[in-house]
Design a protein around this motif. Structure first.
Motif, mmCIF file in Angstrom:
data_model
loop_
_atom_site.group_PDB
_atom_site.id
_atom_site.type_symbol
_atom_site.label_atom_id
_atom_site.label_comp_id
_atom_site.label_asym_id
_atom_site.label_seq_id
_atom_site.Cartn_x
_atom_site.Cartn_y
_atom_site.Cartn_z
ATOM 1 N N ARG A 12 0.831 -1.211 0.000
ATOM 2 C CA ARG A 12 0.000 0.000 0.000
ATOM 3 C C ARG A 12 0.863 1.258 0.000
ATOM 4 N N LEU A 13 1.899 1.261 0.788
ATOM 5 C CA LEU A 13 2.799 2.408 0.843
ATOM 6 C C LEU A 13 3.455 2.644 -0.522
ATOM 7 N N LEU A 14 3.942 1.580 -1.134
ATOM 8 C CA LEU A 14 4.557 1.702 -2.451
ATOM 9 C C LEU A 14 3.547 2.173 -3.502
ATOM 10 N N MET A 15 2.318 1.678 -3.432
ATOM 11 C CA MET A 15 1.278 2.120 -4.369
ATOM 12 C C MET A 15 0.987 3.603 -4.147
ATOM 13 N N TRP A 16 0.886 4.032 -2.906
ATOM 14 C CA TRP A 16 0.625 5.442 -2.595
ATOM 15 C C TRP A 16 1.745 6.330 -3.144
ATOM 16 N N ILE A 17 2.981 5.925 -2.982
ATOM 17 C CA ILE A 17 4.122 6.678 -3.497
ATOM 18 C C ILE A 17 4.068 6.745 -5.023
ATOM 19 N N ALA A 18 3.764 5.630 -5.676
ATOM 20 C CA ALA A 18 3.693 5.596 -7.140
ATOM 21 C C ALA A 18 2.575 6.495 -7.662
ATOM 22 N N VAL A 19 1.405 6.416 -7.062
ATOM 23 C CA VAL A 19 0.283 7.248 -7.499
ATOM 24 C C VAL A 19 0.607 8.719 -7.271
ATOM 25 N N SER A 20 1.194 9.051 -6.126
ATOM 26 C CA SER A 20 1.568 10.441 -5.841
ATOM 27 C C SER A 20 2.584 10.954 -6.854
#
Length: 156
Positions: A12-20
């Protein structure tokens, strides 16, 4: 069980960073005013406006004829301004000429006049400024400067 929760949290953290990162990579000027200046049907100047620029672009009129038409399209965040006016001022901020334009809707929003109408206003080798005002920008904004030394080109 603990490693599954830890792995899903990391995902989830990695997905949040990628989307941001993807969202912040766009540098569009959404909501920004813009204008275009055409000499006859050729685009000669295009700018995005967030506030009055420190440097004002010079409008290239080399080779322009007296009867050539300048047409300015000013866009207020996707809308056409009301009570639109183009003014020509000297470098000393003396108003030399005003053109007022009707309120319009649709796609033909250009404000047009002939090259000779600008170049005939200033003294030889003086720059004049093109100022746009409307109800949305009552104090006006300088769009471009024009060197009147080119008046010989436009008067023939």
């Amino acid at each position: 069980m603990k490693s599954i929760i830890s792995t899903s949290g990391t995902l989830r953290l990695l997905m949040w960073i990628a989307v941001s990162a993807i969202l912040f990579s766009f540098s569009g000027d959404m909501g920004t005013d813009s204008y275009k200046v055409y000499l006859n049907d050729k685009l000669v100047l295009q700018q995005y406006v967030m506030r009055q620029a420190a440097t004002v672009p010079t409008l290239p009129l080399e080779g322009a004829e007296a009867t050539d038409e300048l047409r300015i399209y000013y866009n207020h965040c996707g809308k056409i301004g009301t009570s639109r006016k183009i003014s020509i001022k000297s470098d000393a901020d003396k108003k030399l000429k005003d053109w007022s334009f009707a309120d319009v809707s649709g796609t033909d929003t250009g404000m047009g006049f002939q090259v000779k109408d600008i170049l005939a206003l200033g003294k030889a080798n003086e720059k004049v400024k093109i100022i746009y005002t409307s109800n949305e920008i009552p104090d006006g904004i300088t769009l471009a400067s024009v060197a009147t030394k080119d008046r010989k080109t436009a008067s023939n």
